[in-house]
Enzyme design. Sequence first.
Site, mmCIF file in Angstrom:
data_model
loop_
_atom_site.group_PDB
_atom_site.id
_atom_site.type_symbol
_atom_site.label_atom_id
_atom_site.label_comp_id
_atom_site.label_asym_id
_atom_site.label_seq_id
_atom_site.Cartn_x
_atom_site.Cartn_y
_atom_site.Cartn_z
ATOM 1 N N GLU A 135 9.062 -1.406 13.364
ATOM 2 C CA GLU A 135 7.655 -1.260 12.987
ATOM 3 C C GLU A 135 6.796 -1.877 14.074
ATOM 4 O OE1 GLU A 135 6.379 -3.110 9.306
ATOM 5 O OE2 GLU A 135 7.424 -1.583 8.151
ATOM 6 N N HIS A 192 7.334 -16.020 6.065
ATOM 7 C CA HIS A 192 7.116 -14.771 5.333
ATOM 8 C C HIS A 192 7.211 -14.920 3.818
ATOM 9 C CE1 HIS A 192 7.191 -13.006 9.244
ATOM 10 N NE2 HIS A 192 8.459 -13.299 9.427
ATOM 11 N N ARG A 198 7.965 -3.975 -9.885
ATOM 12 C CA ARG A 198 8.215 -5.041 -10.869
ATOM 13 C C ARG A 198 6.979 -5.925 -10.965
ATOM 14 N NH1 ARG A 198 8.344 -9.258 -7.302
ATOM 15 N NH2 ARG A 198 9.218 -8.781 -5.263
#
Length: 505
Positions: free
Chosen positions: A199, A234, A291
């Site tokens: 990415e 992260h 979720r």
Amino acid sequence: MIQKILIANRGEIALRIMRSCKEMGIRTVAVYSDVDRTSRHVAYADEAICIGSALASESYLNIEKIINASKQFNADAIHPGYGFLSENAHFARRCKEEGILFIGPDAECIESMGDKISARQNMIKAGVPVVPGTAEDLQPKDLIRLCRKIGLPVIIKATAGGGGKGMRLVRDEKELQEAYYSAKSEAKASFGNDIVYIEKYIESPHHIEIQLLGDTHGNVIHLFDRECSVQRRHQKIVEESPSPFIDEKTRLKMGQIAVKAAKAIGYAGAGTIEFLVDDKMNYYFLEMNARLQVEHPVTEEVLGVDLVKEQIHIANGKKLRFTQREILQRGHAIECRICAEDAQNNFTPSPGIICHIQSPQGIGVRIDSHIYDGYEVPVHYDPMLGKLIVWATTREYALERMRRVLYEYKITGIKTNIDYLRKIIDTRDFVKGNYTTHFIEENSKKLQQDGKQIEELEDIAVIAAYIDYLVNNNNPIEGEHQNQADNRPISRWRSFGKQKSILRF
Ligand code: ADP
């Protein structure tokens, strides 16, 4: 209609789900591992069963044991919470086969969004902007060519990724090979799947996500945004809603695009679309979490909607109870994740017995937690002890409140990150709402100041203030003019006390 739910999870989230069930008159079944015998989620449930040892594969990740427990207690439905089996398509499928409702999207939806490469492909098809990148299993021979095509810096990511694992930033072509192989081996070890892709690395982005609700009749609405850019390795630490960064136009556009994305895959249930937003407010799809998220309470506080109740309502096959127009953000909410860890020692987990908890109280405070005095924090699981959430009419007001409740919150017996959170809340960039995912790195020096030292200074300040009080109230001590312990004149203590007591309160 669902009468009984088994909660296939532990700790704060199991308890939080049970609370909504209790309000709805739904009975609950707790499952627990042998080290969780004394957890509050076990005591709170109407029925409970030990399903195995501390090892997650023997208990919270053991699909057949959980299905058997559901059958044994005649549960109509299973709520998976977050983590563990919450995004496991096989589990959702097994529940269906056994005639148990899985409270979440169907297995196909989980599959289509669980794998990052296929999620990206689905989003591109639906016209959702994604971070520029590759779309297939990255091979060593294509590394340099694809990396040049996308342009440095890039990030190599595991398709099965989660929790920041299997991700490597590459700023220089020379680092490419090593980053590729180490991302692959971490992905293999963490997820049993070593497929990686590339990415474009977005410099200094914001992590902003949109909460969604979809029913089984094709209706989808968004429940606005959460700013989750305060991250360490992260992993989110502090979240807030609304984001202090984006403007109203971008907020609405992101909401609409998230709804479009969910409709494209026929999503039903509660879910979240995560975006990276650059400094020009361009937003790119990052991933979808099929979720409930850890940080869902900030949305609940700002909207006045109980997301667990809505999940159960949707699982009952009902239509959404709200239209998009009825969903309005009101005020501001901030959440801090309270963890048993030693912030002064590289965030090492700090399991052990909690001696005493002094919980904050008062207006606008919510604590989602399973801990209590004497509770033993097990070493086997995530060190999160719970979440502290505040709500107020404005961001400024919510910040004041968070500062106050973090001051009130005391947990003794183990180490916690409360002091660290206080420092985050007081950091200038956070106060201004001017921060990106690099906030922790950029403020690391300030955040790593020795909290213990500050606490000790605060204690000295209180003692000094007390002496000050005695002196000002004509106490006999006034006549002494000297501190007996260290021979310092009392006037010095007095001024120190005044100064520090202002800081402390
Ligand atoms: P995981 O599923 O492992 O949590 P995500 O894809 O959700 O991984 O990314 C986690 C965090 O990593 C993001 O919130 C962001 O801070 C950072 N990140 C991920 N991808 C990029 C990217 N392309 N550019 C910049 N930062 C990124």
